[in-house]
Structures are given as structure tokens and as C-alpha cells.
Scaffold this active site. Structure first.
Site, PDB file in Angstrom:
ATOM      1  N   ASP A  13       0.814  -1.217   0.000  1.00 42.96           N
ATOM      2  CA  ASP A  13       0.000   0.000   0.000  1.00 42.96           C
ATOM      3  C   ASP A  13       0.850   1.272   0.000  1.00 42.96           C
ATOM      4  OD1 ASP A  13      -2.261  -1.629   0.119  1.00 42.96           O
ATOM      5  OD2 ASP A  13      -2.158  -1.701   2.304  1.00 42.96           O
ATOM      6  N   LYS A  16       1.855   1.944  -5.154  1.00 40.16           N
ATOM      7  CA  LYS A  16       2.397   1.333  -6.377  1.00 40.16           C
ATOM      8  C   LYS A  16       1.483   1.574  -7.566  1.00 40.16           C
ATOM      9  CE  LYS A  16       2.345  -2.627  -4.288  1.00 40.16           C
ATOM     10  NZ  LYS A  16       2.054  -2.214  -2.893  1.00 40.16           N
ATOM     11  N   GLY A  40      -4.602  -4.365  -3.634  1.00 44.22           N
ATOM     12  CA  GLY A  40      -5.609  -3.334  -3.879  1.00 44.22           C
ATOM     13  C   GLY A  40      -4.857  -2.083  -4.268  1.00 44.22           C
ATOM     14  N   HIS A  41      -4.933  -1.711  -5.527  1.00 43.94           N
ATOM     15  CA  HIS A  41      -4.176  -0.564  -6.039  1.00 43.94           C
ATOM     16  C   HIS A  41      -5.143   0.530  -6.463  1.00 43.94           C
ATOM     17  CE1 HIS A  41      -0.842  -3.642  -7.245  1.00 43.94           C
ATOM     18  NE2 HIS A  41      -0.983  -3.511  -5.942  1.00 43.94           N
ATOM     19  N   GLN A 223       1.823  -6.233  -3.158  1.00 44.60           N
ATOM     20  CA  GLN A 223       2.311  -6.300  -1.769  1.00 44.60           C
ATOM     21  C   GLN A 223       3.619  -5.502  -1.607  1.00 44.60           C
ATOM     22  OE1 GLN A 223       1.303  -9.632  -3.307  1.00 44.60           O
ATOM     23  NE2 GLN A 223      -0.618  -8.666  -2.824  1.00 44.60           N
TER      24      GLN A 223
HETATM   25  P1  GDP Z   1      -0.751   0.247  -3.556  1.00 46.18           P
HETATM   26  O1  GDP Z   1      -1.391  -0.994  -3.035  1.00 46.18           O
HETATM   27  O2  GDP Z   1       0.721   0.280  -3.299  1.00 46.18           O
HETATM   28  O3  GDP Z   1      -1.084   0.523  -4.991  1.00 46.18           O
HETATM   29  O4  GDP Z   1      -1.347   1.445  -2.693  1.00 46.18           O
HETATM   30  P2  GDP Z   1      -2.909   1.670  -2.316  1.00 46.18           P
HETATM   31  O5  GDP Z   1      -3.621   2.144  -3.532  1.00 46.18           O
HETATM   32  O6  GDP Z   1      -3.441   0.494  -1.595  1.00 46.18           O
HETATM   33  O7  GDP Z   1      -2.784   2.831  -1.225  1.00 46.18           O
HETATM   34  C1  GDP Z   1      -2.178   4.045  -1.533  1.00 46.18           C
HETATM   35  C2  GDP Z   1      -3.214   5.169  -1.345  1.00 46.18           C
HETATM   36  O8  GDP Z   1      -2.541   6.415  -1.347  1.00 46.18           O
HETATM   37  C3  GDP Z   1      -4.231   5.263  -2.469  1.00 46.18           C
HETATM   38  O9  GDP Z   1      -5.438   5.718  -1.919  1.00 46.18           O
HETATM   39  C4  GDP Z   1      -3.652   6.310  -3.413  1.00 46.18           C
HETATM   40  O10 GDP Z   1      -4.635   7.001  -4.164  1.00 46.18           O
HETATM   41  C5  GDP Z   1      -3.003   7.228  -2.420  1.00 46.18           C
HETATM   42  N1  GDP Z   1      -1.783   7.921  -2.889  1.00 46.18           N
HETATM   43  C6  GDP Z   1      -0.789   7.473  -3.689  1.00 46.18           C
HETATM   44  N2  GDP Z   1       0.209   8.392  -3.769  1.00 46.18           N
HETATM   45  C7  GDP Z   1      -0.187   9.437  -3.005  1.00 46.18           C
HETATM   46  C8  GDP Z   1       0.422  10.690  -2.647  1.00 46.18           C
HETATM   47  O11 GDP Z   1       1.527  11.014  -3.040  1.00 46.18           O
HETATM   48  N3  GDP Z   1      -0.297  11.505  -1.792  1.00 46.18           N
HETATM   49  C9  GDP Z   1      -1.537  11.155  -1.302  1.00 46.18           C
HETATM   50  N4  GDP Z   1      -2.156  12.012  -0.493  1.00 46.18           N
HETATM   51  N5  GDP Z   1      -2.119   9.999  -1.627  1.00 46.18           N
HETATM   52  C10 GDP Z   1      -1.446   9.154  -2.441  1.00 46.18           C
HETATM   53  P1  IMO Z   2      -1.008  -4.230  -2.148  1.00 48.63           P
HETATM   54  O1  IMO Z   2      -0.581  -4.787  -3.478  1.00 48.63           O
HETATM   55  C1  IMO Z   2      -1.072  -4.691   2.191  1.00 48.63           C
HETATM   56  C2  IMO Z   2      -1.181  -8.810   3.732  1.00 48.63           C
HETATM   57  C3  IMO Z   2      -2.454  -9.256   4.439  1.00 48.63           C
HETATM   58  C4  IMO Z   2      -1.857 -10.222   5.444  1.00 48.63           C
HETATM   59  C5  IMO Z   2      -0.726 -10.893   4.658  1.00 48.63           C
HETATM   60  C6  IMO Z   2      -1.095 -12.243   4.051  1.00 48.63           C
HETATM   61  O2  IMO Z   2      -2.291  -3.490  -2.181  1.00 48.63           O
HETATM   62  O3  IMO Z   2       0.111  -3.499  -1.510  1.00 48.63           O
HETATM   63  P2  IMO Z   2      -2.604 -12.921   1.966  1.00 48.63           P
HETATM   64  O4  IMO Z   2      -4.076 -12.733   1.703  1.00 48.63           O
HETATM   65  O5  IMO Z   2      -1.714 -12.296   0.932  1.00 48.63           O
HETATM   66  O6  IMO Z   2      -2.237 -14.352   2.226  1.00 48.63           O
HETATM   67  O7  IMO Z   2      -2.339 -12.153   3.376  1.00 48.63           O
HETATM   68  O8  IMO Z   2      -0.392  -9.975   3.616  1.00 48.63           O
HETATM   69  N1  IMO Z   2      -1.390  -8.279   2.360  1.00 48.63           N
HETATM   70  C7  IMO Z   2      -1.307  -6.977   2.049  1.00 48.63           C
HETATM   71  N2  IMO Z   2      -1.120  -5.892   2.837  1.00 48.63           N
HETATM   72  N3  IMO Z   2      -1.200  -4.557   0.856  1.00 48.63           N
HETATM   73  C8  IMO Z   2      -1.356  -5.638   0.047  1.00 48.63           C
HETATM   74  O9  IMO Z   2      -1.339  -5.564  -1.293  1.00 48.63           O
HETATM   75  C9  IMO Z   2      -1.476  -6.914   0.653  1.00 48.63           C
HETATM   76  N4  IMO Z   2      -1.659  -8.175   0.176  1.00 48.63           N
HETATM   77  C10 IMO Z   2      -1.592  -8.979   1.230  1.00 48.63           C
HETATM   78  O10 IMO Z   2      -3.099  -8.180   5.048  1.00 48.63           O
HETATM   79  O11 IMO Z   2      -1.263  -9.517   6.501  1.00 48.63           O
HETATM   80 MG    MG Z   3      -2.890  -1.592  -1.767  1.00 47.07          MG
END
Ligand code: GDP
Ligand code: IMO
Ligand code: MG
Length: 427
Positions: A13, A16, A40-41, A223
């Protein structure tokens, strides 16, 4: 043109999806190499927000071919509903390529994930419950179902039988659940076959040929480094290799082709699920990071655990991935703090430790050693260049760079595509 890897440097999170989407406009292929719909991206394009789970974030860039590599585990129902959801919003998904060697998350893998977590009780991992671990376990145990098996009913039936032989014993005798019928599973899986057929391809050949033709290929990790099955905080990890090496095994592209490895690094730290997290905050600062950063899981809706930036982890990510660059995200979230603590080392049993300890017992009771940096109060969301940032924000970025061991080549100052400061070009 060689290939680039983009991966999470912390516990996932990090942003990416946004970073991949940003580069998606300039690359020819974006390839997921591991994980599945546990990811979850979030990608924000203009006033549109997209939540992607299985599809590579390059799917939102019209010139880019999205690829699901052999290292990914695919839940066909999730894939098809993600595709139709995007089609309904006018996104063309017809270029998607899906490796015939990718493993399928079957309904019984999802069941086993959930019952195992329940059975573990207090010791649970806090998985996403999407069947990820059991599907990789089947792959390693050589009883997995691959995408290509959907096109041979007799082989599919034999393989589902083999997988369910043992699982049904476990489900009925240990977990007190009903047995799962082979026919039902086979029928469900065959129901996906024709819908998936247009996408199925020999992605190893496609990607290697593309690289020979000087196309630009971006590998997108799910991840993060500390969730890696080998290099993460085992057993509180996911069941695949998000680290850079996973990009090779998960796509069939050799390491000599990779020229750049970009670590996505949040300006503070978050984690979802169980496991150690030295800089975790349980006070109002943690609550404020969660609120301002919108730190709630995209996949499971769980609140993310929040804490200060941990440079020990960043250095570790540089090492195990051979990072060439960092993309620092969410710097804007830190606006308003007078002082910002940064963890520069750990204290373990009274000793200062500079690097991540290999022993899990040590890591579990590592205490953060903080240095405090001065904060800033100016709004930075409109900053377009490094010089636009307030002096203290510049100093914060420079300090993180120094501690983390690779140049920070881009900075996120907001969720939108254009809310990014580019310092060194990635291409
Ligand atoms: P990922 O799993 O690595 O793709 O990240 P997630 O999407 O799960 O979580 C990142 C969150 O931060 C999302 O809600 C993005 O829209 C948000 N985000 C990404 N870059 C930035 C940033 O530079 N500033 C802010 N405020 N939000 C960001
Ligand atoms: P993105 O791509 C954050 C965590 C779960 C749990 C552990 C194992 O959005 O960064 P799993 O279902 O993969 O066997 O769970 O890994 N986990 C993540 N945490 N971001 C993710 O993906 C994750 N994918 C799995 O919360 O702790
Ligand atoms: Mg994510």
C-alpha cells in the site's frame, strides 16, 4: 530498451498503483508478476478513481499492453468482474494477456484460506481471505490448477480430483466442514474457459520478443518487500515473492534484462494484518496519519496500522531488491506536524542495531531509535518541482534519501497522476 521493476519497499500500500499508472503512459507493457487479488491498487485519473486488484495498473493507459504473468494466482471470477467493471466505465481491456501457466485460485482454495485462519485463532496471519496462500501451496505441492487446464476437461477433472482428495479429508475430519464436490468445481471452472480464452497467451515469449524489439516493459509488484515469503517478516507475510527476483521467476524474463528497480516508499509506514511493526503508533499521531492519509485497505476495508518512517526497513529494501531508485509517496500527508520522528536504528536488548535483524525474536522486540526532523505547514500538493517544496520538506526528503541508500527520483504530493514531482526520469 531493458526492463524496469516497480515494487513496494515496505508492507504494501505504498502507492504502487499510482506510480505504475504514471509510468504506464510511457511504457509498452505493464506486467504483474506475483500475488493475486489480495492486492488493492488505487489509481486516480482526473476525477475518476479506480480500485484494481488483479489487473496491472497499466490497463488504464491506452497505449500499454497489460500482462498477467505466470507467477500470479488468478481468481477467474474476480478477473472477469474487474474486466467488465472497467468496460462499463469505458476502459478498453481487450489488449490484456494472461499467462497459460498462471495458477487458478479455485473456490476450495478460498474456503481453505478462511477456515485455516479461523482455526489459527489468535495466531492468525490476518490474510485477505482470497485463497492466495492455499493456491501457492497447491502450486508448490504440484496439485495446482493452471489457466491452460481449463481447456482440457479430462486433465482438469483429474487435477481437481487430486487436489480435493486430501483437502476434503481436512475439511470434513479436521475443520468439520462439508466436502466439496469435484463435479461442481470442474463445472464452475469450465464456465470461465471461453470468456478467458481471448486473453490467454504464451506471455514468456511475448515479453522476451518485445524486449528484443526494444519495447519498454514495466514489472509491477503486488504487496511489498516485508511481505515477501523469503525476505519478509515470516510468517506474517504473503505467499509469494514481491521482491525484485520475483519479477524474473514470475514472468520468465532473465535478470540481465532488468536495468532499473524502483522501490515505492511511503513517507511514513503502514501495515495491514498481523505481525511485528516497530514504529507502529497507538496514539493520536497514528490516528491522524490514518485519517489524513486515508489509510483504509482497498481490498478488505480494514484500517491500516500506521507509524513513522522506518529507515532500517528502507535500507533493507534497497539491499534485497538491488534498488536503483525510490519513489517517495504521500509526502503531503505529513504537512502540519511541527516535528517528524524518523526511525534511524533499533534498540534490541539494550544494543543499538543499524540493520534489520535476521532473527524474528529480535525483530519482535526491536524498539525504534528516533531522530526528529523539523516539519512544515505549507500546502505542498501543488508543488511541481523539488524547489517548490518548503525548506523543511526538502530536508526531510534529503534525510530519508541519505538513510535509505538509493536516490529518491520522484515524490508524490497527492493521489492524482499529476501530483508528482519528478526529479530523475525513470525512462
Ligand atoms: P498500492 O497498493 O501500493 O497501490 O497502494 P494503495 O492504492 O493500496 O494505497 C495508496 C493510497 O494512497 C491510495 O489511496 C492512493 O490514491 C493514495 N496515494 C498514492 N500516492 C499518493 C500521494 O503522493 N499523496 C496522497 N495524499 N495519496 C497518495
Ligand atoms: P497491495 O498490493 C497490504 C497482507 C495481508 C496479510 C498478509 C497475508 O495493495 O500493496 P494474503 O491474503 O496475501 O495471504 O495475506 O499480507 N497483504 C497486504 N497488505 N497490501 C497488500 O497488497 C497486501 N496483500 C496482502 O493483510 O497480513
Ligand atoms: Mg494496496
Amino acid at each position: 530498451m531493458p526492463a524496469l521493476v516497480l515494487l513496494g519497499a515496505q508492507w504494501g500500500d505504498e502507492g504502487k498503483g499510482k506510480a505504475t499508472d504514471l509510468l504506464g503512459g510511457s511504457v509498452d507493457y505493464v506486467v504483474r508478476y506475483q500475488g493475486g487479488n489480495n492486492a488493492g491498487h488505487t489509481v486516480v485519473v482526473g476525477d475518476q478513481k479506480y480500485a484494481l486488484h488483479l489487473l496491472p495498473s497499466g490497463i488504464l493507459s491506452p497505449g500499454c499492453t497489460p500482462v498477467i504473468g505466470n507467477g500470479v494466482v488468478v481468481d477467474p471470477s474476480v478477473l472477469l468482474s474487474e474486466l467488465s467493471g472497467l468496460n462499463d466505465r469505458g476502459v478498453d481491456t481487450s489488449k490484456l494477456l494472461l499467462s497459460g501457466n498462471a495458477h487458478i485460485i479455485t473456490p476450495y482454495n478460498v474456503t481453505v484460506d478462511k477456515v485455516t485462519e479461523r482455526f489459527l485463532g489468535k495466531r492468525k496471519i490476518g490474510t485477505t481471505g482470497r485463497g492466495i496462500g492455499p493456491t501457492y501451496a497447491d502450486k508448490i505441492n504440484r496439485v495446482g490448477i493452471r489457466v491452460q487446464d481449463l481447456y482440457d476437461e479430462s486433465i482438469l477433472t483429474q487435477k481437481v480430483e487430486a487436489a480435493l482428495d486430501v483437502k476434503n479429508q481436512l475439511l470434513t475430519k479436521l475443520y468439520n466442514r462439508r466436502a466439496i464436490a469435484v463435479d461442481q468445481v470442474v463445472e464452475e471452472l469450465l464456465g470461465y474457459a471461453e470468456q478467458l480464452r481471448p486473453y490467454v497467451a504464451d506471455t514468456v515469449l511475448v515479453l522476451n520478443q518485445a524486449l528484443e524489439q526494444d519495447k519498454v516493459v514495466l514489472f509491477e509488484g503486488g504487496q511489498g518487500t516485508l511481505l515477501d515469503i523469503d525476505h519478509g517478516t515470516y510468517p506474517f507475510v504473503t505467499s509469494s515473492n514481491p521482491t525484485a527476483g520475483g519479477a524474473c521467476t514470475g514472468t520468465g524474463v532473465g535478470p540481465t534484462k532488468i536495468s532499473r528497480v524502483i522501490g515505492i516508499l511511503k513517507a511514513y509506514t503502514t501495515r495491514v494484518g498481523a505481525g511485528p511493526f516497530p514504529t507502529e503508533l497507538f496514539d493520536e499521531d497514528g490516528e491522524a496519519l490514518r485519517r489524513i492519509g486515508g489509510e483504509r485497505g482497498v481490498t478488505t476495508g480494514r484500517d491500516r496500522r500506521c507509524g513513522w518512517f522506518d529507515a532500517v526497513i528502507a535500507r533493507y529494501a534497497t539491499r534485497v531488491n538491488g534498488l536503483t531508485d525510490f519513489f517517495l509517496t504521500k509526502l503531503d500527508v505529513l504537512t502540519g506536524w511541527e516535528q517528524i520522528p524518523v526511525c534511524v536504528a533499533y534498540e534490541i536488548d539494550g544494543k543499538r542495531v543499524e540493520e534489520l535483524p535476521y532473527s524474528q525474536s529480535d525483530f519482535h522486540h526491536a524498539k525504534p531509535v528516533y531522530e526528529t526532523l523539523p516539519g512544515w505547514s505549507e500546502d505542498i500538493t501543488g508543488a511541481k518541482s523539488f524547489a517548490d517544496l518548503p525548506k523543511n520538506a526538502q530536508a526531510y526528503v534529503k534525510a530519508l534519501e541519505e538513510m535509505s541508500g538509493a536516490p529518491i527520483s520522484a515524490i508524490g504530493v497527492g493521489p492524482g497522476r499529476d501530483e508528482t514531482i519528478e526529479i530523475n526520469s525513470f525512462l
